[in-house]
Design an enzyme around this catalytic site. Sequence first.
Site, PDB file in Angstrom:
ATOM      1  N   ASP A  47       2.839   3.346   2.079  1.00  0.00           N
ATOM      2  CA  ASP A  47       1.445   3.762   2.269  1.00  0.00           C
ATOM      3  C   ASP A  47       0.594   3.120   1.179  1.00  0.00           C
ATOM      4  OD1 ASP A  47      -0.806   5.059   3.122  1.00  0.00           O
ATOM      5  OD2 ASP A  47      -0.162   7.064   2.526  1.00  0.00           O
ATOM      6  N   GLU A 104      -0.466   2.012   6.566  1.00  0.00           N
ATOM      7  CA  GLU A 104       0.850   2.625   6.401  1.00  0.00           C
ATOM      8  C   GLU A 104       1.776   2.251   7.541  1.00  0.00           C
ATOM      9  OE1 GLU A 104       1.132   6.901   6.890  1.00  0.00           O
ATOM     10  OE2 GLU A 104      -0.833   6.947   7.867  1.00  0.00           O
TER      11      GLU A 104
END
Length: 368
Positions: free
Chosen positions: A8, A103
């Site tokens: 992420d 992500e």
Amino acid sequence: MRKILHVDMDAFYASVEQRDDPSLRGRPVVVAWRGARSVVCAASYEARVFGVRSAMPAVRAERLCPDAVFVPPDFTRYKAVSRQVRAIFLRHTDLVEPLSLDEAYLDVTEPKIPSPSATATAQAIRAQIREETALTASAGVAPNKFIAKIASDWNKPDGMFVVRPSQVEAFLTPLPVAKIPGVGKVMEKKLAELGVATVGDLRAFSAEELQLRFGTFGRRLHLRARGIDERPVQPDQPVQSISAEDTFERDLQLYEFEGDIRRLAEKTWLATRRTQRVGRTVVLKLKTAQFRILTRSFTPEVPPASLEELTSIALSLRDRIDLPPSTRYRLVGVGVSGFRERGEADGQGSLFDDGERSPDSTGRPESL
């Protein structure tokens, strides 16, 4: 045993802005258009200290952090960086499942580049992201997607957290039950009424008890409480839904924005023409002036075959909004979902998915 990463990017949009404009570094940056109708796309960590969060009204963000620097979003730049990051992922594995621009899940059980462990692979990926994009990413390393996603948030920003198979139960036990995907405020309240506050509390209930109370979602709660998630990482998933939405310049009553529905239906229809799959379900999304989100949807026996059919269904879905006529709305969206390959048999027409979501429920941008 799978080895799964969830990577992420840290405050992605805001970090790109700070990278490209040195004068923004160290300052509270809010990526949003200014104005009463705007919402926050992203906030730097300096802005988050003041309580600024994504999807928050921009005017509230400005009240919370009067010294914030507002920067209009530049998705062309963000997508370009996202492609760089995905290229790094693909050096290590072909099993990359994007969740958004910033992500993705990676299955590194059998990495393309020899590595002593999944932890070492995650470290290499983060180092390459930093070197090649001048940005940072956080990562979770775990035996499955559910735990990897929780772990990636553990040491943010610019951190990593590893949950080994032997550590899964101890890791999950003290976590708030809201950490389980799908447990929103309503479900959290229902579980609290049963004395369930943590994942460990939830583990005391059998699968049968949970399924009796919550249907198929109860079965999923039972599995997640035990750290079980058999979902594979799925690269290049086919399109599931296409939609377009817009925020009004001022709040409007339900039958005052027919022109907006028609315009958004046309935009959605043209987007569906670019895929080889066929969408069966028409969805109308509304957000009230109080930020309550409602959806109404309809699945006809035969998928909409023209813009006129799509528009007609979208307009008719207004009649299934049961709020008072005086209710005002700040946003409308039109979408198509339930995509299938052309030629697949159609099921029976049905009405479903009439629902509402909490104000913090937000959509995701197109995939990384």
